[in-house]
Write a protein that holds these residues in place. Sequence first.
Motif, mmCIF file in Angstrom:
data_model
loop_
_atom_site.group_PDB
_atom_site.id
_atom_site.type_symbol
_atom_site.label_atom_id
_atom_site.label_comp_id
_atom_site.label_asym_id
_atom_site.label_seq_id
_atom_site.Cartn_x
_atom_site.Cartn_y
_atom_site.Cartn_z
ATOM 1 N N SER B 515 52.940 -74.334 1.952
ATOM 2 C CA SER B 515 53.141 -74.777 0.576
ATOM 3 C C SER B 515 52.859 -73.611 -0.357
ATOM 4 O O SER B 515 52.499 -72.516 0.073
ATOM 5 C CB SER B 515 52.187 -75.932 0.261
ATOM 6 O OG SER B 515 50.862 -75.453 0.281
ATOM 7 N N VAL B 516 53.000 -73.874 -1.621
ATOM 8 C CA VAL B 516 52.688 -72.880 -2.640
ATOM 9 C C VAL B 516 51.232 -72.419 -2.499
ATOM 10 O O VAL B 516 50.892 -71.273 -2.775
ATOM 11 C CB VAL B 516 52.942 -73.489 -4.033
ATOM 12 C CG1 VAL B 516 52.539 -72.534 -5.125
ATOM 13 C CG2 VAL B 516 54.408 -73.864 -4.177
ATOM 14 N N ALA B 517 50.375 -73.321 -1.997
ATOM 15 C CA ALA B 517 48.957 -73.006 -1.864
ATOM 16 C C ALA B 517 48.717 -71.834 -0.909
ATOM 17 O O ALA B 517 47.682 -71.171 -0.988
ATOM 18 C CB ALA B 517 48.191 -74.231 -1.382
ATOM 19 N N ASP B 518 49.651 -71.585 0.003
ATOM 20 C CA ASP B 518 49.480 -70.457 0.914
ATOM 21 C C ASP B 518 49.607 -69.125 0.198
ATOM 22 O O ASP B 518 49.217 -68.089 0.721
ATOM 23 C CB ASP B 518 50.526 -70.518 2.037
ATOM 24 C CG ASP B 518 50.306 -71.720 2.925
ATOM 25 O OD1 ASP B 518 49.132 -72.033 3.175
ATOM 26 O OD2 ASP B 518 51.292 -72.343 3.343
ATOM 27 N N TYR B 519 50.204 -69.141 -0.960
ATOM 28 C CA TYR B 519 50.447 -67.897 -1.676
ATOM 29 C C TYR B 519 49.665 -67.785 -2.984
ATOM 30 O O TYR B 519 49.424 -66.696 -3.461
ATOM 31 C CB TYR B 519 51.951 -67.733 -1.957
ATOM 32 C CG TYR B 519 52.735 -67.762 -0.667
ATOM 33 C CD1 TYR B 519 52.882 -66.604 0.074
ATOM 34 C CD2 TYR B 519 53.242 -68.951 -0.158
ATOM 35 C CE1 TYR B 519 53.542 -66.615 1.284
ATOM 36 C CE2 TYR B 519 53.905 -68.977 1.050
ATOM 37 C CZ TYR B 519 54.058 -67.815 1.773
ATOM 38 O OH TYR B 519 54.690 -67.833 2.975
ATOM 39 N N VAL B 520 49.328 -68.932 -3.532
ATOM 40 C CA VAL B 520 48.622 -68.913 -4.812
ATOM 41 C C VAL B 520 47.290 -69.645 -4.692
ATOM 42 O O VAL B 520 47.253 -70.860 -4.587
ATOM 43 C CB VAL B 520 49.470 -69.592 -5.919
ATOM 44 C CG1 VAL B 520 48.823 -69.387 -7.279
ATOM 45 C CG2 VAL B 520 50.889 -69.071 -5.912
ATOM 46 N N PRO B 521 46.176 -68.887 -4.701
ATOM 47 C CA PRO B 521 44.870 -69.545 -4.707
ATOM 48 C C PRO B 521 44.632 -70.165 -6.085
ATOM 49 O O PRO B 521 45.280 -69.766 -7.056
ATOM 50 C CB PRO B 521 43.881 -68.405 -4.463
ATOM 51 C CG PRO B 521 44.698 -67.204 -4.116
ATOM 52 C CD PRO B 521 46.063 -67.429 -4.660
ATOM 53 N N THR B 522 43.726 -71.098 -6.162
ATOM 54 C CA THR B 522 43.430 -71.663 -7.479
ATOM 55 C C THR B 522 42.771 -70.585 -8.347
ATOM 56 O O THR B 522 42.137 -69.668 -7.844
ATOM 57 C CB THR B 522 42.461 -72.851 -7.380
ATOM 58 O OG1 THR B 522 41.250 -72.383 -6.806
ATOM 59 C CG2 THR B 522 43.036 -73.960 -6.520
ATOM 60 N N ARG B 586 60.699 -71.190 -3.722
ATOM 61 C CA ARG B 586 60.636 -71.893 -5.001
ATOM 62 C C ARG B 586 61.074 -73.343 -4.886
ATOM 63 O O ARG B 586 60.689 -74.180 -5.678
ATOM 64 C CB ARG B 586 61.505 -71.150 -6.012
ATOM 65 C CG ARG B 586 60.875 -71.006 -7.363
ATOM 66 C CD ARG B 586 61.686 -70.070 -8.228
ATOM 67 N NE ARG B 586 61.353 -68.685 -8.005
ATOM 68 C CZ ARG B 586 62.191 -67.680 -8.273
ATOM 69 N NH1 ARG B 586 63.402 -67.920 -8.729
ATOM 70 N NH2 ARG B 586 61.815 -66.433 -8.059
ATOM 71 N N PHE B 587 61.896 -73.635 -3.886
ATOM 72 C CA PHE B 587 62.373 -75.011 -3.751
ATOM 73 C C PHE B 587 61.239 -75.985 -3.455
ATOM 74 O O PHE B 587 61.409 -77.189 -3.568
ATOM 75 C CB PHE B 587 63.467 -75.102 -2.673
ATOM 76 C CG PHE B 587 62.967 -74.964 -1.270
ATOM 77 C CD1 PHE B 587 62.722 -73.718 -0.727
ATOM 78 C CD2 PHE B 587 62.749 -76.088 -0.487
ATOM 79 C CE1 PHE B 587 62.268 -73.583 0.566
ATOM 80 C CE2 PHE B 587 62.287 -75.963 0.809
ATOM 81 C CZ PHE B 587 62.049 -74.707 1.335
ATOM 82 N N LEU B 588 60.076 -75.458 -3.099
ATOM 83 C CA LEU B 588 58.926 -76.338 -2.843
ATOM 84 C C LEU B 588 58.365 -76.901 -4.144
ATOM 85 O O LEU B 588 57.717 -77.934 -4.154
ATOM 86 C CB LEU B 588 57.824 -75.562 -2.115
ATOM 87 C CG LEU B 588 58.147 -75.126 -0.689
ATOM 88 C CD1 LEU B 588 57.069 -74.200 -0.159
ATOM 89 C CD2 LEU B 588 58.274 -76.344 0.220
#
Lengths: 197, 779
Positions: B515-522, B586-588
């Motif tokens: 998911s996006v979480a794999d690339y963007v930490p909080t 980005r489609f996610l």
Amino acid sequence: MHKLTCRVLGLLGFAFFFMTATAANLPSSAGFKQVQSLLAAQRYVSGNFTQIRKVTLLRAPLVSTGTFRLSEKSGLIWHTQHPIKSTLTLSATKLTQQIEGGPVTVFTQAKQPIVFAFTKVFLSVFQGNTSELLKYFTVTFTGDKHDWHMRCVPVMSPLDKAIRQITLTGANTVKQVIIADSKGNTQTIRFTQVQVR
Amino acid sequence: MSRIGRLTVWLCVIAAMAITALMTHNTRWRLDTNLLDLLPKNQIDPGFSEATKRFTQQRSQQLIFLVGAKRQAQAIAAADLFAAKLKRTGAFNHINAAMSEKTQQAWGKFYFTHRAGLVSESDRILLQKGERAQLVRQALFALYGPMSVVSGKMLAHDPFFLFQRYMMSLHKPSAKVQLRQQHLMVQSKGQWYVLVTAATRDGAFSLSAQNLLVHEISQSISAVKLHWPAIRVLRTGVLFYAADGAHSARADITLISLGSIIGIILLMVWIFKGVGPLLLTLFSGGVGFVVAFVVTSAIFGKLFLLTLVFGASLIGIAVDYAFFYLSERHYGGVAWCAEQGLAMIFSGVTLGLLNILIAYAILLLTPFPALKQLACFSLVGLTMAYLTVVCVFPIVLKAYPLMPATVLERAFWRVAVFWRNARGRTVFFIVLVLASFNLVGIAQLKVNDSIKALQPMNPKLRVEQREIQKLTGNVFGLNALLVRAQSPTQVLARLHTLKEKLSQRFSSVPQPTMSVADYVPTLKSQQHAFEHINQLLYQKGLPAYLKKLGFDKTRQQVIATQLRDAKRPLLTLSSWLHAPVSTQLRFLWLGKIGKQYYTAMLLNQMLPLSQLREMINPIPYSYLMSQAATLSQLFGECRVNCLRLLGFVVMILCIAFCIRYGFAKAGLVLLPPLFGVGTSLGMLGYLGLPLTLFNTLALFIVLGIGCDYVLFFAETTGKPEATTLAVALSVLTTLLSFGLLVVSRTPVVALFGLTVAVGILTAALLAPLANRPHRRQGE
């Protein structure tokens, strides 16, 4: 910015020096062929190493010493004794590292694919897959089996962006390898007391 | 009502339809191949429903190709040519074959710029625990190890190798794909494959656009193969499945329509010795179909494929009324009069229509959009066909002399005579044998609601898809989690929570989610990491460490100041989403729907669905999107509902028939349609074929047409020969059309055809029973 690739390339460059000679078949001199078959027969190699890293901006080179073992079965084992006691093992799909007797960190291809970006090349190198290797390097051979030099220049990207050339020197075993990167840093590894089985 | 009055009514209806068609023709009608639209709207939360739709659409825009050749250079050249050809079609948002150095640098630069709080998971833990010594050891290990390439500039920016380790820990969607010669490549079994990904411009395809695109892609592949015949091009994507499904459905529609039309033409010309009756019949069927199409499109906006397939088969029923009237005239001789003829058949066709209307009106009450549409289509189509026969035919039909009976008439007449003359005991015996035969078959009947059986995917496409997944090491299946929250920040936080939960629960699975979480930490965790790095590594002992590395005094100071005082941007979701690094992922991100933000999380196909469901269902902000399972369940429910409705319809018919014919005769009248249904089911049981939603719908047709037949027999006041001929014509045309469906490439359509064919034939052969007591009483 390309440290990621650089590191992986470093891995390749290192792995390369042991096996290339067994693989590269481009130079057609008799000496090369002799060296090639000589090294190909070396299934198990072990010995001591001294690694000298010359890094731009650093006043003194970074020097490390230790022992190594390379076998078909268990891949490469690299024991650094000085200045930091550590062990690194490397096989086709698994990489482990242990620092000063601490816990063993394991990387697998399934979990950290990026670490293994060049495992495939590495493996083909390992297996002496000559046709595979020539896709990555141009090899120039000089000398004979008692004293030889091999210069390997990467032909493809992204390898050529990181490594300028790799030079191997040897007799019946590899004596020294110098990896020169494109930013002016060099990594020299000398081997002593090398034993072959 | 007078003839002219009826014609006026008919003309008014047609005029109204024409106006409707004109008014709605601007909103171009679309064929809906999205199976999710078959779902009852209230089944899932509207937000998740919309998110599912959006995600399905965004994912369906993704196409994946592997261009393979023996030699690497050839694979690359072929992939580049292929990409160029694709680009020329103008149908794609982006096509990625090569990854230029500029792009690579842009990627590296993007993360490098935002590196302040980016650390690998293991480093994050060390930082939290304050393990400075271990972090230093790791750095030294990297520095003195054989595998790292170290440069002075890099050390100045990242002396503890934190960023380098972060980059190494980044996920890759396709584990086995590597960057070679500026292309993403896989090497397997002596072949080099170049990965080419593309996203189509448009998510929702009209059928023609879809076909055009698939055609253009095929042409691009052919063009590449023209240059290098040995090139392999593997492809996968929802588009190909959709196009293939539509293609085979269309082939079926063509087959059934052509089959019925040719059958009708041949039969009519043979029996009636002229084209007039033929044209009239086609006219009534055609009016029914066209009006049904217009009305259904106007009401529903778009048509399901299912409706069209089913609608095409409607012609078979719609022409029955015409047959009945024409047969009546056929046996009327020169003294025949159109009005009297109509009077003879009027109650037969009217009751026949009413009975079908009741059946479909009940379908209209179900919550399933597909069934509603289907019912609407049938109601309108049949009514129009009926109106055409009743209103238009009397004007144009003229009497003609009797003709010698054909083989067909004689054969069917023999069946009718058999039932008329058979003794009660014989009838009872036959009924008993048939009933027990059916029951034994029905006892063996199996049920199958799997979507795979209902909409089987082209095996060739599936093989290609599997091969691509295997080659690239992509482990993510069709199932996904949808996650939502009030703000993007919260979505990200929830994604991280879920990601952690899932990787703990399924620790044996290498990469459970993507998911996006794999690339963007909080932002919070980046902030924490940044603070920890600063406190632990940069504020304390930094000059000493830099000195140990070998930097001179002035450099030590410059570097330390730089590291400590740096005001670097953290990585935000929106900057990631807008950077080139996220192009392919980005489609996610699904954006805002209603008041909330949605995103999708891909799931490893190794994850067990039932356990996932157990875990996810209690979490209100996430929804497990499993199309296959959901649809199978839906089809199951739909089938059960349909069977219930069928039972309900039979009950209503029983009551209605009892009222009209009395108890004893109602039994005989009901036997043929019920045996039609029973024999269909029994036959499926004997052949080991499953009962699905589709053949349950077929049972409705069997019941409807079967009732038509018996009503024609029971209600006719004219010659029974005429009724026999009408039924004979009807059964033959129906068999021709539905019988042809049996050869359909889609097993489920073939099953549908078989069910109808068997049922109708049985019902037709038994139908003269309805005439029996009536005749006896008359004797």
